[in-house]
Scaffold this active site. Structure first.
Site, short mmCIF file in Angstrom:
data_model
loop_
_atom_site.label_atom_id
_atom_site.label_comp_id
_atom_site.label_asym_id
_atom_site.label_seq_id
_atom_site.Cartn_x
_atom_site.Cartn_y
_atom_site.Cartn_z
N ASP A 1 15.52 9.49 -0.09
CA ASP A 1 14.64 8.83 0.88
C ASP A 1 15.02 7.36 1.05
O ASP A 1 14.15 6.48 1.12
CB ASP A 1 13.18 8.98 0.45
CG ASP A 1 12.21 8.75 1.60
OD1 ASP A 1 12.65 8.75 2.77
OD2 ASP A 1 11.00 8.56 1.34
N PHE B 1 -0.84 6.79 -2.18
CA PHE B 1 -2.00 7.18 -2.99
C PHE B 1 -2.72 6.01 -3.62
O PHE B 1 -3.54 6.18 -4.52
CB PHE B 1 -1.55 8.14 -4.10
CG PHE B 1 -0.74 9.27 -3.59
CD1 PHE B 1 -1.34 10.28 -2.85
CD2 PHE B 1 0.62 9.32 -3.81
CE1 PHE B 1 -0.58 11.32 -2.36
CE2 PHE B 1 1.38 10.35 -3.32
CZ PHE B 1 0.79 11.36 -2.58
N LYS C 1 0.85 -1.18 0.00
CA LYS C 1 0.00 0.00 0.00
C LYS C 1 0.89 1.23 0.00
O LYS C 1 1.77 1.35 0.86
CB LYS C 1 -0.88 -0.01 1.25
CG LYS C 1 -1.98 0.99 1.21
CD LYS C 1 -2.96 0.72 2.33
CE LYS C 1 -4.17 1.61 2.19
NZ LYS C 1 -5.26 1.17 3.04
N GLY C 2 0.70 2.09 -0.97
CA GLY C 2 1.48 3.33 -1.03
C GLY C 2 0.65 4.48 -0.52
O GLY C 2 -0.45 4.29 0.01
N VAL D 1 -0.35 -1.43 -4.42
CA VAL D 1 0.59 -2.05 -5.36
C VAL D 1 0.14 -3.49 -5.50
O VAL D 1 -0.10 -4.17 -4.50
CB VAL D 1 2.04 -1.99 -4.82
CG1 VAL D 1 3.00 -2.69 -5.77
CG2 VAL D 1 2.48 -0.55 -4.60
N1 LIG Z 1 7.86 -3.37 -7.43
C1 LIG Z 1 7.27 -3.87 -6.37
N2 LIG Z 1 7.13 -5.20 -6.19
C2 LIG Z 1 6.52 -5.68 -5.08
N3 LIG Z 1 6.04 -4.92 -4.09
C3 LIG Z 1 6.16 -3.59 -4.20
C4 LIG Z 1 6.77 -3.00 -5.35
N4 LIG Z 1 6.74 -1.65 -5.19
C5 LIG Z 1 6.16 -1.42 -4.00
N5 LIG Z 1 5.80 -2.57 -3.40
C6 LIG Z 1 5.16 -2.70 -2.09
O1 LIG Z 1 4.24 -1.64 -1.92
C7 LIG Z 1 4.61 -0.79 -0.83
C8 LIG Z 1 4.32 0.67 -1.18
O2 LIG Z 1 5.05 1.04 -2.33
P1 LIG Z 1 5.79 2.43 -2.46
O3 LIG Z 1 6.63 2.66 -1.24
O4 LIG Z 1 6.47 2.49 -3.76
O5 LIG Z 1 4.56 3.40 -2.47
P2 LIG Z 1 4.51 4.93 -2.15
O6 LIG Z 1 3.22 5.49 -2.65
O7 LIG Z 1 5.72 5.59 -2.63
O8 LIG Z 1 4.42 4.85 -0.61
P3 LIG Z 1 5.23 5.53 0.52
O9 LIG Z 1 5.85 6.76 -0.04
O10 LIG Z 1 4.18 5.75 1.56
O11 LIG Z 1 6.26 4.50 0.93
C9 LIG Z 1 6.09 -1.09 -0.59
O12 LIG Z 1 6.45 -0.88 0.75
C10 LIG Z 1 6.20 -2.54 -0.99
O13 LIG Z 1 5.87 -3.36 0.11
#
Ligand SMILES: Nc1ncnc2c1ncn2[C@@H]1O[C@H](COP(=O)(O)OP(=O)(O)OP(=O)(O)O)[C@@H](O)[C@H]1O
Length: 433
Positions: free
Chosen positions: A143, A31, A28-29, A34
């Site tokens: 980051d 916005f 979960k990101g 995933v």
């Molecule tokens: N390429 C990927 N393959 C598998 N899991 C993923 C991948 N990208 C992200 N995830 C999972 O999804 C989560 C959230 O992704 P990500 O950190 O990129 O989102 P974000 O919107 O940038 O969130 P935040 O900035 O709050 O960390 C990650 O912590 C990871 O567990």
């Protein structure tokens, strides 16, 4: 979740969500979620990160998403979660990324309590290659932390989340406060000006935390944390010798050096990677084979259980959150009537397809980097069979939910892009949880 849309998919047209079958949610990101997706024609598996446009607008993060999209287009490296496709529909912007089934390092740290030095050393070596590459592309990640390092099914480490990454130039230093406080270098929190050296500090803090399950600098308020980063001596836990060799401690001290001119990885001629390669801590690393992923990782994730927090998909299962579905775009949206930020997304979050487009560099002297290819090998496919099978409607959790401690929300006090409102704790950010 299979597509119920009966028309044949036009694979020769622009890439869109209909080109993919949707599988499990793995993260979960800020916005959106995933999830694992499979390209219907190539049968390759990817991670689909989707960004809810309305939420993105509310949190004033449009510029960040566009910036992330642009930067990712310039990057292709074995230890980075690379972008393969990008597109949008009326509700979401989509990033299709290399799939990492091994979980993020925060997940493993929480599950294990601490990580063995030899495992951390291997990851740091791989991540050093990625950082050196990024800096050569004139990109500062800003980051780096355990949450933003993902393992593939074999256990190789990859940098992800380019949400607050920026280009740097030799001509000026950056002063904006961006990243996650606990991992910020003194040059960031002091606001006196910084460049790519800060990523090596964050790598050091990350390695320290993984080995000792404790951060070197801490404080309950922004002021106390700032003071700790700027002034507290770098201390190691009493039992440090049981967890980390003298060479390891020396390497951590090298990265977590307040002086960026002597910090490990930061030689002024940009050849700091040579100092890392020669550092005694990395004596056992075969650097030539490392970058081609021919070195066997010290830790191989257990693919018989999910390496992610399975509660993400429960939200959809329990209908707390609307599940992602394929939807046809409105033809020719009226740009004039759109809110300016929505229009910006519409116009600037352009389609990207790694099979037909070369990597772009916004710096003319850099040669375009030819895509390395996103082949999902048979190992990953087998892993998928174990851990990512099922459709969202039929999913039930198969592993214990691991509580993920937040490592401090990423923040951005921007002179590089746009200003974000202060969070309740006084930090600046875009509301990441
Ligand atoms: N390429 C990927 N393959 C598998 N899991 C993923 C991948 N990208 C992200 N995830 C999972 O999804 C989560 C959230 O992704 P990500 O950190 O990129 O989102 P974000 O919107 O940038 O969130 P935040 O900035 O709050 O960390 C990650 O912590 C990871 O567990």
């Amino acid at each position: 979740m299979g597509c119920c849309f009966s028309e044949p998919v036009d694979f020769d047209g622009e890439v869109n969500l209909y080109h993919f079958d949707l599988h499990r949610a793995v993260g979960k990101g800020a916005f959106g979620k995933v999830r694992v997706v499979e390209h219907k024609r190539s049968k390759k598996l990817y991670a689909l990160k989707y960004i809810d446009k309305a939420r993105c607008l509310r949190q004033k993060a449009v510029a960040n998403i566009i910036q992330e999209r642009r930067l990712l287009e310039e990057i292709d490296h074995p230890f980075i979660v690379n972008l393969r496709y990008a597109f949008q529909d009326d509700e979401n912007c989509f990033f299709v990324l290399d799939l990492m089934l091994g979980g993020d390092l925060r997940f493993h740290l929480e599950r294990k309590g601490y990580i063995q030095e030899s495992v951390v050393r291997f990851w740091v070596a791989e991540l050093s290659c990625a950082l050196e590459y990024l800096h050569r592309q004139r990109i500062i990640h800003r980051d780096l932390k355990p949450d933003n390092i993902l393992l593939d099914a074999m256990g190789h480490a990859h940098i992800t989340d380019f949400n607050v990454a920026i280009h740097y130039s030799e001509r000026r230093l950056h002063t904006s406060v961006a990243g996650s406080m606990a991992y910020m270098a003194p040059q960031v929190v002091s606001k006196k000006g910084y460049t790519w050296h800060i990523d090596w500090w964050s790598l050091g803090v990350t390695a320290y935390e993984l080995i000792f399950h404790k951060r070197p600098f801490d404080g309950r308020s922004t002021e106390k944390m700032t003071h700790s980063i700027l002034k507290d001596p770098l201390r190691f836990p009493e039992n440090a010798a049981q967890r980390c060799s003298e060479d390891g401690i020396a390497a951590l001290k090298g990265f977590i050096d307040r002086d960026p001119t002597t910090r490990l990885g930061c030689r002024p001629d940009g050849q700091g990677i040579e100092d890392i390669r020669r550092h005694p801590w990395f004596a056992g690393i075969d650097w030539d084979n490392l970058e081609s992923k021919e070195c066997q990782p010290v830790f191989v994730p257990d693919m018989k259980q999910a390496n992610f927090d399975v509660s993400h998909e429960l939200d959809e299962f329990l209908m707390v959150e609307k599940p992602l579905t394929h939807s046809k775009r409105k033809a020719n949206p009226d740009l004039e009537k759109m809110k300016p930020e929505l229009r910006q997304l519409e116009e600037q979050f352009t389609v990207y397809n790694f099979t037909s487009m070369k990597r772009m560099s916004y710096y003319p002297h850099n040669q375009p980097i030819v895509a390395l290819g996103a082949d999902m090998d048979n190992t990953d496919r087998t892993m998928l069979a174990h851990s990512v099978t099922g459709t969202v409607q039929t999913i039930v959790p198969t592993a214990t939910v691991v509580e993920r401690s937040q490592a401090g929300s990423p923040m951005l006090e921007s002179d590089d892009r746009h200003h974000h409102p202060p969070l309740p704790n006084g930090a600046y950010g875009h509301g990441h949880s």
